[in-house]
Design an enzyme around this catalytic site. Sequence first.
Site, PDB file in Angstrom:
ATOM      1  N   HIS A  68       0.959  -1.053   0.107  1.00  0.00           N
ATOM      2  CA  HIS A  68       0.059  -0.080  -0.005  1.00  0.00           C
ATOM      3  C   HIS A  68       0.675   1.341   0.013  1.00  0.00           C
ATOM      4  CE1 HIS A  68       0.583  -0.748   4.247  1.00  0.00           C
ATOM      5  NE2 HIS A  68       0.487   0.438   4.659  1.00  0.00           N
ATOM      6  N   HIS A  70       1.586   3.645   2.215  1.00  0.00           N
ATOM      7  CA  HIS A  70       2.051   4.475   3.306  1.00  0.00           C
ATOM      8  C   HIS A  70       3.622   4.471   3.126  1.00  0.00           C
ATOM      9  CE1 HIS A  70      -1.465   4.047   6.307  1.00  0.00           C
ATOM     10  NE2 HIS A  70      -1.439   5.180   5.374  1.00  0.00           N
ATOM     11  N   ASP A  72       6.088   4.227   4.895  1.00  0.00           N
ATOM     12  CA  ASP A  72       6.914   3.283   5.473  1.00  0.00           C
ATOM     13  C   ASP A  72       6.886   1.761   4.956  1.00  0.00           C
ATOM     14  OD1 ASP A  72       4.461   2.881   6.450  1.00  0.00           O
ATOM     15  OD2 ASP A  72       4.875   1.936   8.359  1.00  0.00           O
ATOM     16  N   HIS A 157      -7.287  -1.451   5.730  1.00  0.00           N
ATOM     17  CA  HIS A 157      -6.023  -0.579   6.138  1.00  0.00           C
ATOM     18  C   HIS A 157      -6.298   0.727   5.387  1.00  0.00           C
ATOM     19  CE1 HIS A 157      -2.725   0.647   8.017  1.00  0.00           C
ATOM     20  NE2 HIS A 157      -2.032   1.028   6.801  1.00  0.00           N
ATOM     21  N   ASP A 178      -0.061  -4.171   5.855  1.00  0.00           N
ATOM     22  CA  ASP A 178      -0.940  -3.762   6.640  1.00  0.00           C
ATOM     23  C   ASP A 178      -2.368  -4.155   6.618  1.00  0.00           C
ATOM     24  OD1 ASP A 178       1.571  -2.813   7.832  1.00  0.00           O
ATOM     25  OD2 ASP A 178       0.892  -0.692   7.816  1.00  0.00           O
ATOM     26  N   GLU A 203       1.670  -8.912   9.744  1.00  0.00           N
ATOM     27  CA  GLU A 203       2.025  -7.728  10.496  1.00  0.00           C
ATOM     28  C   GLU A 203       1.405  -7.923  12.011  1.00  0.00           C
ATOM     29  OE1 GLU A 203       0.348  -4.484  11.404  1.00  0.00           O
ATOM     30  OE2 GLU A 203      -1.893  -4.723  10.216  1.00  0.00           O
ATOM     31  N   HIS A 414       6.871  -6.363  11.341  1.00  0.00           N
ATOM     32  CA  HIS A 414       6.093  -5.066  11.510  1.00  0.00           C
ATOM     33  C   HIS A 414       5.561  -5.113  13.008  1.00  0.00           C
ATOM     34  CE1 HIS A 414       3.567  -1.803  10.813  1.00  0.00           C
ATOM     35  NE2 HIS A 414       4.146  -1.641   9.519  1.00  0.00           N
TER      36      HIS A 414
END
Lengths: 585, 938
Positions: A68, A70, A72, A157, A178, A203, A414
Amino acid sequence: MPEIKVTPLGAGQDVGRSCILVSIGGKNIMLDCGMHMGFNDDRRFPDFSYITQNGRLTEFLDCVIISHFHLDHCGALPYMSEMVGYDGPIYMTHPTKAICPILLEDFRKITVDKKGETNFFTSQMIKDCMKKVVPLNLHQTVQVDEELEIKAYYAGHVLGAAMVQIKVGSESVVYTGDYNMTPDRHLGAAWIDKCRPDLLISESTYATTIRDSKRCRERDFLKKVHETVERGGKVLIPVFALGRAQELCILLETFWERMNLKAPIYFSTGMTEKANHYYKLFITWTNQKIRKTFVQRNMFEFKHIKPFDRSYADNPGPMVVFATPGMLHAGQSLQIFKKWAGNEKNMVIMPGYCVQGTIGHKILNGQRKLELEGRSTLEVKLQVEYMSFSAHADAKGIMQLIRMAEPRNMLLVHGEAVKMEFLKGKIEQEFSNIVLTINLKHTFLTYYLEKGTLPDPKKPRTMHGTLIMKENSLRLVSPEQAMKELGLSEHHLRFTCRVQLQDPHSDADTLHRIYMHLKSVLKGYTTQHLPDSMSVMVESIVVKVSSSTEDPNTKVLLLSWSYQDEDLGSFLSTLLKKGLPSVLC
Amino acid sequence: MAAHLKKRVYEEYSKVIQIPPEEAPQKKLRLSKPSKSAALHIDLCKASGSTEALQYLLQFARKSVEADSVEGVIRILLEHYYKETDNSVRLKIVSLLGLLSKTKGFSPDCIVDDVKNTTTTQRLIEMACKHLADTYFGVRNKCLEVLGHLGTVDSPLSRDGEAHPSLSGLRDVQSVISDYFGDQEPRVRTAAIKAMLQLHERGMKINQIIYEQACRLLSDDYEQVRSAAVQMVWVLSQLYPESIVPIPSSNEEVRLVDDSFGKISHMVNDGSWMVRVQAAKTLGSMLQVSHYFLEQTLDKKLMSDLRRKRTAHERAKELYASGEFSSGRKWADDAPKERLDTNAVNLIASGACGAFVHGLEDEMYEVRIAAVEALSLLAQSSPSFAEKCLDFLVDMFNDEIEEVRLQSIHVLREISTNIILREDQLDTVLAVLEDKSRDIREALHELICYTNVSNKECVQLALLELLKNLNKYPTDRNSVWKCLKFLGSRHPTLVLPLVPELLSTHPYFDTPEPDMDDPAYIAVLVLVFNAAQACPTMSSLFSDHTFRHYAYLRDSLSHLVPALRLAGRGVELVGSAAGPGSVESAQVFLQDSLNRTNTIHSLEAPGSQDLLDFTIRDLQRLGELQTELAGAADFCATYLRCQLLLMKALQEKFWNMAVPLCLKQNVMATAAARQILEETYKLEFVYSGLERRQVATVHHVRLQARALQLVLTARTRKGLEPLVSSCDKFLQEVDSFQRQFLTELPHFQESFVGKLLELMPRLSSCKTVELIKILQSTLRQSSMLPLTLPQQLHRATATIIEPTGESDNPLKFTTGLVVALDIDATLEHVQDPQSRVKVQVLYPDGQAHVITPKPGDFRKPGPDRHRLITQVYLSHSAWTDPGHVEVSLLLAYSSSTSSKPSWADSTDSLPPPEGAIEGTIPFSKSVKVLIMPKPARR
């Protein structure tokens, strides 16, 4: 022996710079390529030299998959593809592909233009990187090459978040990225079918949390905001531009409309406008309510929420401001926070996780005096509230996913080590059949899928018998007879292995000791001692002993086994490598 | 052999086709000849070969058979069926049996019984068992289905000995079916479970041993299997709630119903939403579950109660640290607290905890609604659970889908008897009053009517919020007032301390008199007066104008303001204070009045007409006083009025005169007949809860009225020709009356119909003139039929709330275009309003339009109550002045729907049931609306 090798380059036992290398069936796949928010030096990117010391990335990796948008999870992507050098395919879903460059560009601007860093990727690099991206659809099986196929599942998420199933031959790995098992105001819940992968990499951000009902949280949030606004205070909600922000916007928007409140709500930064546009477009990725009602009114067309201007922060009267970034480590949210921190009527609500080292993390831990860059200190008087709105699966959600996918092995990444250890216990209690490994330190540890136990003597064999179908009649005969009838010659496949052993006895005595040892260990097997040919037989496995030429005390064991007894053979070789017990009856 | 047989059958068929139709088209035989079956018997016996027998049968098939001889024929046919060896003949016989069974007036039960007695069932089952091993899944599916429909648990069935020599033992159907729970094909597994459920539905006793298998199927890979398994587990849990099952991996045991509750709770987390809906719904019906397990469904963390510990020491430790997971509400409280205890044994899987929490926040609103409904059912049976689930229900008021919000409000109302709302909960509840949707607000008002609150702040809060609501949405006026009425009467002691503040009185100063027309002030007064009813000291706090306002409101809004005992004041308005026993006494009175009238036989008896008149008046008055008995009293009054009219019309002197001399009475009688007809339709369709006996009585009166009409027409008209058809029709009606009310006929022995039925054979053959004569004499001899008092009788009523009809401002619109008029009405005791209620609009020029509202416009706020909120479109050509249109509600009826068709009527050979009379009955007061169509401007 099937071997899946997992190497976390980041986010093994922490949150941030997710980057996991998976080797499966001879294919190497990089899962996510993120950056760490807490660092400003080289540590913010994964250490690609682990791969590059053996050659270029493109040669090593078969594909890169981004779960995804994000940062990070995708922040190091241009760095990897353009600066380190990778030309292979990068897979991500359509919404991720659309939104990812916006975030990267924003990140670049803050780092280069604001902080004045050099040696960073440029806008052009982001564009070039995006050209290498191949978009994925949900539940679409994509053949990367002849053997490797990947398939994306919905992960909740954030918009466009996906879980990926990677399959090579009969081996498969599911990487969750995530994910969120409870639906929220704008997204649905993660879902996967019973694909029974060999390994599930999940995660575990909220490994030790089971959250209260979502509605409780929403009610608390609305109540806190409402009370502060009625008192005339200002509410700061630091968010990441995309993801939680949209959920909270929808929540506040509907609440404002219902309660007929007049206090203004602002949303900072222009990039939101662009991103909101994509939210309006990717309706199929949202939840049931939005999907059903968007014909009448798209929920992302806000009535009460207006764009923020820097000067508004000093306006008198109550207001609610969503500002980026979410951990108060830089940018507009930090500026507003500094302005408002002195007034106890104000409130800051942290709706999500804060990485260690950020101001967000500090104030949440109760620090009331903050040291800023210019050696000045800031006294924090405003109320600090924490509300877990971040859309990660909690312990219950993780268990639920395990139940849905039924993996054979499980790897937690994670998250924090202690919490993982705790969750591991929980999972072992609930699912006794899953071999579970939690990943140790983020130094590069390899994880082997190995058979540590003695194989069952009554195990399924490669070939038990042969069924011959001839002229409408069926006969069950032994393989030998079948081969004789069909005129086939039998091919034998044997494995041999040398094991060195320290033993002062004579060869014959050593052999006898080995025989006794094996006989005591292998209870269900027929073990034979053949002293004349200096060998021990276990089923089809032959163990021969000979002294080494240099040192009479070092005995060389020659093991040989046929393919049919592969399991037993490999067990024996590991057993003999450990040496013989000193006391034997 | 088989091929040969088949060929033969085809041959036979080809012969059938070749035979030319010899006889004329079907003729209906009126005479019933016993020879029919006998002839057939002889024919069949004569037949030497199968071909000949077939011929006879074919000939026989072309003739029709009378109902009374059918049975005999069937017996003969069956006899031959068993004797016959030829397949084609047997086939023909069976097909004939099929045709015959459709004959009107013949019950096919005897055939079925006969067939069942044979070994067919047994053979079918054996066949099914044999084919269960088929490789194609469809075959196995159907076999299982057959077993489910026919198999019996009691009689063990032997499996085919040859196929399974090892399994020569006897096995029952259940174990055979349960073998297929483990089939490799998911569709077969589903079919197996469905077959088992079918067995259960047929009343077979399902053995408990399959419980474990069923539980295993809950984790099947395929959703249809899981869905069926949920049902199966539920059925077992209802059958053996108290039996004890062990928990795997320990030596603990729990009740089966608890175990299955845990397992089904677990399914609320399923991957497929269909299964989730099913599981959530099922949970609602498991009422025997123990409350430990029940409460666990509201907590996501596994509570200590549901673990069994080995030592007391550990148990103490467990109590100390109640939860090992953090809640995510506080920052940094999620460090692991407690190490895992390996000795603990989970009584339920942790996935089952918080089933309702999961269900209520599910992605699909179907699941959420199912969960809310289940919550409601469980909460109604367990007060402690109701208390616990309150917070969750209140949270559901913030759901994103309106339907779910509405449902949760309704549910909260249903369980409100078990709960008292705390202040913060009330706060959340009241916040919804500002909702834009009218349905939600009204549901909430309804809820507040039934809610108990804990302290006076709550009452004040509720009042404030309601007044805010009133201010924001003035159309909610009635609903808010009603709500305050209940709030006041429920909490008199809590209102008492608030009175000075509410009425803004001051110990020393006179405060200005508030405006009497202000809805908010009226709202406050409604609250106070209703509280004062149970709290006599309250009236001493009233100021003078309050008393005056009381008198005014008591008159104008008598349904909201109760009678108060206001001592020492001029306003002694205490009515005939209805005591508690008055309902029974009213019932007695009603019964007495009816008994009294039952003694009347004709109007000639002195005073009988007066008696009827007075009784009707009494009953009407009783209906007004006793709302519980209004329906019954009205019904009786109307019935008596019909009787009175009938008797008047049949008065002696008038019938003895020559026709031309009594034209006036004739007209009067005709009018009476028409009126009686109308009234009978009202009696039949407006009242709900009628028993069969009363319906028959009403029909009887209608027949009398029809007869009266017939006689009157015969007297006034010269020619008899037009009468022939109406006479036929009348006879048909009598006939259908007889058929419909077969069971009630004994009660009508002495009545008009009874006498007619006695004469029936004569009537059907005699001439019209004679018929009329007979009718006239029977009609005049007939006495009044006594009415039995129905138990539960309600009159359908409708009240139009909006438009009020008070507005002087005309609704203006351009000629030829349409204008929408909002209509808001409540309907009580109307069955199936969607199809029956219509809106009538009557224009000043006499035009009447009947509009059928959309089914979606009806809402059901309570039992036996409906609410119609709709828009009707008006249009008209230009007027010079504003004019009134009248809007009223009609109840449509059709006699065909009310009379149950007997089974024979459903065959298509017969014409549709004769005499389906349709019409409408106005059942609301009409409301006048001023409208003004203006000419279009050019």
